[in-house]
Scaffold this motif. Sequence first.
Motif, PDB file in Angstrom:
ATOM      1  N   HIS A  62      -4.170 -38.905  90.145  1.00  8.02           N
ATOM      2  CA  HIS A  62      -5.064 -39.610  91.058  1.00  8.02           C
ATOM      3  C   HIS A  62      -5.102 -41.114  90.777  1.00  8.02           C
ATOM      4  CE1 HIS A  62      -6.383 -35.573  92.014  1.00  8.02           C
ATOM      5  NE2 HIS A  62      -7.150 -36.043  92.983  1.00  8.02           N
ATOM      6  N   GLY A  63      -4.497 -41.524  89.667  1.00 12.21           N
ATOM      7  CA  GLY A  63      -4.499 -42.947  89.343  1.00 12.21           C
ATOM      8  C   GLY A  63      -5.765 -43.415  88.666  1.00 12.21           C
ATOM      9  N   GLU A  64      -6.480 -42.487  88.014  1.00 14.23           N
ATOM     10  CA  GLU A  64      -7.729 -42.868  87.357  1.00 14.23           C
ATOM     11  C   GLU A  64      -7.501 -43.769  86.142  1.00 14.23           C
ATOM     12  OE1 GLU A  64     -11.006 -42.041  88.216  1.00 14.23           O
ATOM     13  OE2 GLU A  64     -10.092 -41.399  90.084  1.00 14.23           O
ATOM     14  N   HIS A  65      -6.255 -43.837  85.659  1.00 20.34           N
ATOM     15  CA  HIS A  65      -5.956 -44.698  84.515  1.00 20.34           C
ATOM     16  C   HIS A  65      -5.828 -46.153  84.933  1.00 20.34           C
ATOM     17  CE1 HIS A  65      -2.209 -43.514  86.426  1.00 20.34           C
ATOM     18  NE2 HIS A  65      -1.597 -44.541  85.866  1.00 20.34           N
ATOM     19  N   ARG A  66      -5.776 -46.393  86.256  1.00 16.62           N
ATOM     20  CA  ARG A  66      -5.702 -47.756  86.761  1.00 16.62           C
ATOM     21  C   ARG A  66      -7.086 -48.234  87.186  1.00 16.62           C
ATOM     22  NH1 ARG A  66      -1.158 -45.396  89.411  1.00 16.62           N
ATOM     23  NH2 ARG A  66       0.827 -46.204  88.653  1.00 16.62           N
ATOM     24  N   GLU A  67      -7.244 -49.531  87.257  1.00 14.89           N
ATOM     25  CA  GLU A  67      -8.506 -50.092  87.735  1.00 14.89           C
ATOM     26  C   GLU A  67      -8.570 -49.938  89.252  1.00 14.89           C
ATOM     27  OE1 GLU A  67     -11.061 -54.281  87.662  1.00 14.89           O
ATOM     28  OE2 GLU A  67      -9.125 -54.125  86.660  1.00 14.89           O
ATOM     29  N   ILE A  68      -9.601 -49.293  89.732  1.00 10.79           N
ATOM     30  CA  ILE A  68      -9.732 -49.006  91.154  1.00 10.79           C
ATOM     31  C   ILE A  68     -10.693 -50.009  91.778  1.00 10.79           C
ATOM     32  CG2 ILE A  68     -10.333 -47.238  92.849  1.00 10.79           C
ATOM     33  CD1 ILE A  68      -9.889 -45.175  90.611  1.00 10.79           C
ATOM     34  N   GLN A  69     -10.220 -50.707  92.803  1.00 13.84           N
ATOM     35  CA  GLN A  69     -11.034 -51.701  93.480  1.00 13.84           C
ATOM     36  C   GLN A  69     -11.799 -51.065  94.636  1.00 13.84           C
ATOM     37  OE1 GLN A  69     -11.522 -54.798  92.514  1.00 13.84           O
ATOM     38  NE2 GLN A  69     -10.070 -54.633  90.798  1.00 13.84           N
ATOM     39  N   ARG A  70     -13.103 -51.157  94.575  1.00 17.02           N
ATOM     40  CA  ARG A  70     -13.946 -50.660  95.674  1.00 17.02           C
ATOM     41  C   ARG A  70     -14.044 -51.741  96.740  1.00 17.02           C
ATOM     42  NH1 ARG A  70     -18.606 -46.966  95.727  1.00 17.02           N
ATOM     43  NH2 ARG A  70     -19.888 -47.413  97.555  1.00 17.02           N
ATOM     44  N   PRO A  71     -13.649 -51.452  97.991  1.00 22.41           N
ATOM     45  CA  PRO A  71     -13.692 -52.473  99.041  1.00 22.41           C
ATOM     46  C   PRO A  71     -15.098 -53.015  99.243  1.00 22.41           C
ATOM     47  CG  PRO A  71     -12.425 -50.570  99.752  1.00 22.41           C
ATOM     48  CD  PRO A  71     -13.100 -50.178  98.475  1.00 22.41           C
ATOM     49  N   GLU A  72     -15.174 -54.298  99.487  1.00 21.55           N
ATOM     50  CA  GLU A  72     -16.467 -54.938  99.689  1.00 21.55           C
ATOM     51  C   GLU A  72     -17.104 -54.463 100.989  1.00 21.55           C
ATOM     52  OE1 GLU A  72     -18.384 -59.454  99.959  1.00 21.55           O
ATOM     53  OE2 GLU A  72     -16.241 -59.157  99.616  1.00 21.55           O
ATOM     54  N   GLY A  73     -18.364 -54.125 100.924  1.00 25.88           N
ATOM     55  CA  GLY A  73     -19.105 -53.744 102.117  1.00 25.88           C
ATOM     56  C   GLY A  73     -19.068 -52.272 102.464  1.00 25.88           C
ATOM     57  N   CYS A  74     -18.303 -51.466 101.727  1.00 30.69           N
ATOM     58  CA  CYS A  74     -18.241 -50.043 102.066  1.00 30.69           C
ATOM     59  C   CYS A  74     -19.481 -49.318 101.543  1.00 30.69           C
ATOM     60  CB  CYS A  74     -16.963 -49.397 101.529  1.00 30.69           C
ATOM     61  SG  CYS A  74     -16.922 -49.168  99.743  1.00 30.69           S
ATOM     62  N   LEU A  75     -19.889 -48.282 102.261  1.00 29.49           N
ATOM     63  CA  LEU A  75     -21.085 -47.519 101.902  1.00 29.49           C
ATOM     64  C   LEU A  75     -20.778 -46.445 100.868  1.00 29.49           C
ATOM     65  CD1 LEU A  75     -22.505 -47.063 105.516  1.00 29.49           C
ATOM     66  CD2 LEU A  75     -23.084 -48.840 103.853  1.00 29.49           C
ATOM     67  N   TYR A  76     -19.628 -45.771 101.022  1.00 28.91           N
ATOM     68  CA  TYR A  76     -19.207 -44.718 100.101  1.00 28.91           C
ATOM     69  C   TYR A  76     -17.718 -44.901  99.816  1.00 28.91           C
ATOM     70  CZ  TYR A  76     -23.523 -42.791 101.981  1.00 28.91           C
ATOM     71  OH  TYR A  76     -24.814 -42.632 102.388  1.00 28.91           O
ATOM     72  N   ASN A  79     -11.637 -42.164  95.119  1.00 29.23           N
ATOM     73  CA  ASN A  79     -10.219 -42.294  94.816  1.00 29.23           C
ATOM     74  C   ASN A  79      -9.606 -40.907  94.851  1.00 29.23           C
ATOM     75  OD1 ASN A  79      -7.712 -43.367  93.889  1.00 29.23           O
ATOM     76  ND2 ASN A  79      -8.241 -42.717  91.828  1.00 29.23           N
ATOM     77  N   GLY A  80      -8.756 -40.647  95.846  1.00 31.93           N
ATOM     78  CA  GLY A  80      -8.158 -39.333  96.004  1.00 31.93           C
ATOM     79  C   GLY A  80      -6.713 -39.285  95.584  1.00 31.93           C
ATOM     80  N   LEU A  81      -6.142 -38.090  95.626  1.00 29.87           N
ATOM     81  CA  LEU A  81      -4.743 -37.897  95.244  1.00 29.87           C
ATOM     82  C   LEU A  81      -3.819 -38.618  96.228  1.00 29.87           C
ATOM     83  CD1 LEU A  81      -2.598 -36.517  93.487  1.00 29.87           C
ATOM     84  CD2 LEU A  81      -2.760 -34.525  94.968  1.00 29.87           C
ATOM     85  N   GLN A  82      -4.128 -38.545  97.532  1.00 24.65           N
ATOM     86  CA  GLN A  82      -3.270 -39.170  98.533  1.00 24.65           C
ATOM     87  C   GLN A  82      -3.531 -40.663  98.675  1.00 24.65           C
ATOM     88  OE1 GLN A  82      -5.155 -36.533  98.953  1.00 24.65           O
ATOM     89  NE2 GLN A  82      -3.851 -34.810  99.536  1.00 24.65           N
ATOM     90  N   GLY A  83      -4.721 -41.106  98.330  1.00 28.38           N
ATOM     91  CA  GLY A  83      -5.101 -42.507  98.478  1.00 28.38           C
ATOM     92  C   GLY A  83      -6.594 -42.656  98.308  1.00 28.38           C
ATOM     93  N   THR A  84      -7.108 -43.843  98.578  1.00 26.66           N
ATOM     94  CA  THR A  84      -8.548 -44.076  98.496  1.00 26.66           C
ATOM     95  C   THR A  84      -9.163 -43.946  99.890  1.00 26.66           C
ATOM     96  OG1 THR A  84      -8.293 -46.477  98.780  1.00 26.66           O
ATOM     97  CG2 THR A  84      -8.298 -45.614  96.525  1.00 26.66           C
ATOM     98  N   LEU A  85     -10.435 -43.586  99.909  1.00 23.66           N
ATOM     99  CA  LEU A  85     -11.174 -43.429 101.153  1.00 23.66           C
ATOM    100  C   LEU A  85     -12.444 -44.258 101.073  1.00 23.66           C
ATOM    101  CD1 LEU A  85     -11.810 -42.065 103.892  1.00 23.66           C
ATOM    102  CD2 LEU A  85     -12.838 -40.173 102.591  1.00 23.66           C
TER     103      LEU A  85
END
Length: 227
Positions: A62-76, A79-85
């Motif tokens: 899932h890429g949890e070993h990488r730093e995951i950027q949360r998009p600005e302004g999103c409510l929820y 980080n999924g296997l296919q991509g982020t939501l």
Amino acid sequence: MPFCPNCGNEIDDGSKFCPNCGNPMDGPAPAGNAQQSSGGSLFNDLKKGGLDLKKKMDNYAHGEHREIQRPEGCLYFMNGLQGTLAIFEDYIEFDFSGSAMKKYMSGFGGVKKVYYHQINSIQKRDATDMVNGTIEFELPGMAASAFSQNENLITFLPKYQDEANKIYDFVNNKILEINNAKTQPSQIVQTEVSPMAKLKEAKELLDMGVITQEEFDEIKAKCLADL
């Protein structure tokens, strides 16, 4: 040293309770149970080791070993296997460009924005210790399939279960609001014509010979009274 007959954990002589599972101990475990308890302990160790290995593999995939950027302004966000939501007020956004693994699993490899009026339904399968969960969005003309590459599906780890529940409730409510708005009868807005506009229209009719001078005078008097 005796073993707990419930979980197979080694306990001290004379202990009234197992320190591992809390099972009451009336006395030392029978000698015949030692081998059985040891086998139970081995099974539990293997099970725990298997779950730990699965979690490590899932975290890496899932890429949890990488730093995951949360998009600005999103409510929820998850980080999924296919991509982020990412869930926003007016739309959802998939990002499948995080890694080669995500590009392959999504079969898409880009960024995709979907507005709520484009979504027919949302489906959620909860995660457990043994199975990851999924969230899938059904769009017009696209068949839902939780076990194949699908650019509208996200597979999530158990740690995102609470976030998945919030996403499901939020998106489902959005879909219901849009569907309810479609079923409401449309209201016809009537624009009131001003007295001066009516007078102007009457003068044009008089000049065209459609109405007489007397009819125009009556309309004029009424329009002046309405001012």
